[in-house]
Design an enzyme around this catalytic site. Structure first.
Site, PDB file in Angstrom:
ATOM      1  CG  ASN A 103      -1.822   1.327   1.219  1.00 54.87           C
ATOM      2  OD1 ASN A 103      -1.775   2.021   0.538  1.00 54.87           O
ATOM      3  ND2 ASN A 103      -2.474   1.326   2.654  1.00 54.87           N
ATOM      4  CD1 TRP A 104       3.165   0.911  -2.699  1.00 51.39           C
ATOM      5  CD2 TRP A 104       3.422   2.114  -4.794  1.00 51.39           C
ATOM      6  NE1 TRP A 104       3.954   0.201  -3.834  1.00 51.39           N
ATOM      7  CE2 TRP A 104       3.960   0.924  -4.884  1.00 51.39           C
ATOM      8  CE3 TRP A 104       3.439   2.963  -5.780  1.00 51.39           C
ATOM      9  CZ2 TRP A 104       4.783   0.643  -6.188  1.00 51.39           C
ATOM     10  CZ3 TRP A 104       3.799   2.772  -7.048  1.00 51.39           C
ATOM     11  CH2 TRP A 104       4.495   1.138  -7.379  1.00 51.39           C
ATOM     12  CE  LYS A 105      -0.223   3.186   4.914  1.00 53.62           C
ATOM     13  NZ  LYS A 105      -0.074   3.252   6.178  1.00 53.62           N
TER      14      LYS A 105
ATOM     15  CG  HIS B 218      -5.865   1.774   5.347  1.00 54.06           C
ATOM     16  ND1 HIS B 218      -5.197   2.759   6.060  1.00 54.06           N
ATOM     17  CD2 HIS B 218      -4.765   1.044   5.287  1.00 54.06           C
ATOM     18  CE1 HIS B 218      -4.133   2.413   6.838  1.00 54.06           C
ATOM     19  NE2 HIS B 218      -3.666   1.350   5.803  1.00 54.06           N
TER      20      HIS B 218
ATOM     21  N   GLY C  94       2.588   2.265  10.770  1.00 57.82           N
ATOM     22  CA  GLY C  94       3.560   3.136  10.607  1.00 57.82           C
ATOM     23  C   GLY C  94       4.547   3.534  11.917  1.00 57.82           C
TER      24      GLY C  94
ATOM     25  CD  GLU D 139      -3.274  -2.528   7.167  1.00 54.09           C
ATOM     26  OE1 GLU D 139      -2.290  -2.867   6.622  1.00 54.09           O
ATOM     27  OE2 GLU D 139      -4.109  -1.523   7.041  1.00 54.09           O
TER      28      GLU D 139
ATOM     29  N   GLY E  62       2.844  -1.074   4.137  1.00 59.70           N
ATOM     30  CA  GLY E  62       3.016   0.165   3.919  1.00 59.70           C
ATOM     31  C   GLY E  62       4.522   0.598   3.654  1.00 59.70           C
ATOM     32  N   GLY E  63       5.070   1.360   4.560  1.00 65.12           N
ATOM     33  CA  GLY E  63       6.395   1.892   4.446  1.00 65.12           C
ATOM     34  C   GLY E  63       7.378   1.061   3.784  1.00 65.12           C
TER      35      GLY E  63
ATOM     36  CB  SER F  74       5.422  -2.012  11.834  1.00 62.02           C
ATOM     37  OG  SER F  74       5.058  -0.563  12.185  1.00 62.02           O
TER      38      SER F  74
ATOM     39  CD  GLU G 162      -2.921   5.299   6.907  1.00 67.66           C
ATOM     40  OE1 GLU G 162      -2.774   5.574   5.554  1.00 67.66           O
ATOM     41  OE2 GLU G 162      -1.990   4.660   7.548  1.00 67.66           O
TER      42      GLU G 162
END
Ligand code: 13P
Length: 252
Positions: free
Chosen positions: A10-12, A96, A174, A168, A235-236, A214, A98
């Site tokens: 997920n590149w957000k 998600h 993150g 999640e 993610g990251g 993470s 977010e």
């Protein structure tokens, strides 16, 4: 039948077009020859067309980070399922944390998105997870049950590979604080049992439940060795070609 592991990035809200092209190119080459796992990437909407060109003909699946339920209409700021499909997008992340926390998306709205996605043939990746306060208050399983039951309310599943779930925990996203394998497995097993209560055994058994929060090249192997963890939503670490490549190549 075994569930095929899915590694999803997920590149957000990251990547310019040039960065997206470069990263997608690296992912395609990292996937060459892999047949025992699936890989999905979810670039921002603006990079979907560019990334679609790069992944075309490869085994990498393209996903959006959200999707509207309607075919078209007055939905300012939204993207219809057919618009995504026109770009070669076959999956979409829905619900998600977010979206839930920053943009106020409710379980009801998320259910509507999921139903619309499935209706038009987009495979949803339904995300859910508890906050730190909810975990500390001993409410984790109640929160997961509510989010999964409401998210899937009225949804029939004929083909288990047309729906993906993703646990999640919000406190792990993150933050560098991954859930331990035991914490993650406990949540996944709970959700698996919930699926057994909601769907036929053969269907519930086959629905994949990813873990996200993470995930990195150092913890992916242990997480994915757990019996009910069927992949990762990253993610990251999906933004760096090297670390995502290592995650894709997790050791079974
Ligand atoms: P991180 O891997 O950066 O913690 O993000 C997880 C996530 O939100 C994936 O959807």
């Amino acid at each position: 039948m075994q569930r095929i592991p899915l590694i999803a990035g997920n590149w957000k809200m990251h990547t310019s077009l040039a960065e997206a092209r470069e990263l997608a190119t690296a992912v395609v080459s990292a996937c060459k020859g892999l047949s025992d796992r699936e890989v999905m990437i979810a670039p921002p909407f603006t990079a979907l067309a560019t990334v679609a060109e790069v992944v075309r003909g490869s085994q990498v699946r393209l996903a959006a980070q959200n999707v509207c339920w309607a075919e078209q209409g007055a939905f300012t700021g939204e993207i219809a399922p057919g618009m995504l499909q026109e770009l070669g997008c076959s999956m979409a992340i829905i619900g998600h944390s977010e979206r839930r926390q920053i943009f106020g998306e409710s379980d009801v709205l998320i259910n509507q998105r999921l139903a619309g996605a499935m209706h038009f043939g987009i495979i949803p990746v339904l995300c859910f997870g508890e906050t730190l306060a909810e975990r500390e208050a001993g409410q984790t399983m109640a929160v997961l049950e509510r989010q999964v039951r409401l998210g899937l309310s009225g949804i029939t599943v004929a083909e288990p590979d047309r729906l993906v779930l993703a646990y999640e925990p919000v406190w792990a996203i993150g933050t560098g604080k991954t859930a331990s394998e035991q914490q993650a497995q406990e949540a996944h097993e709970f959700v698996r049992n919930l699926l057994f209560a909601m769907y036929e055994k053969s269907i519930a058994q086959q629905i994949r439940i990813l873990y996200g929060g993470s995930v990195n090249s150092g913890n992916v192997d242990a997480l994915l060795r757990q019996p009910d963890i069927d992949g990762a939503l990253v993610g990251g670490a999906s933004l760096k070609a090297e670390s995502f490549e290592r995650i894709i190549h997790f050791l079974q």
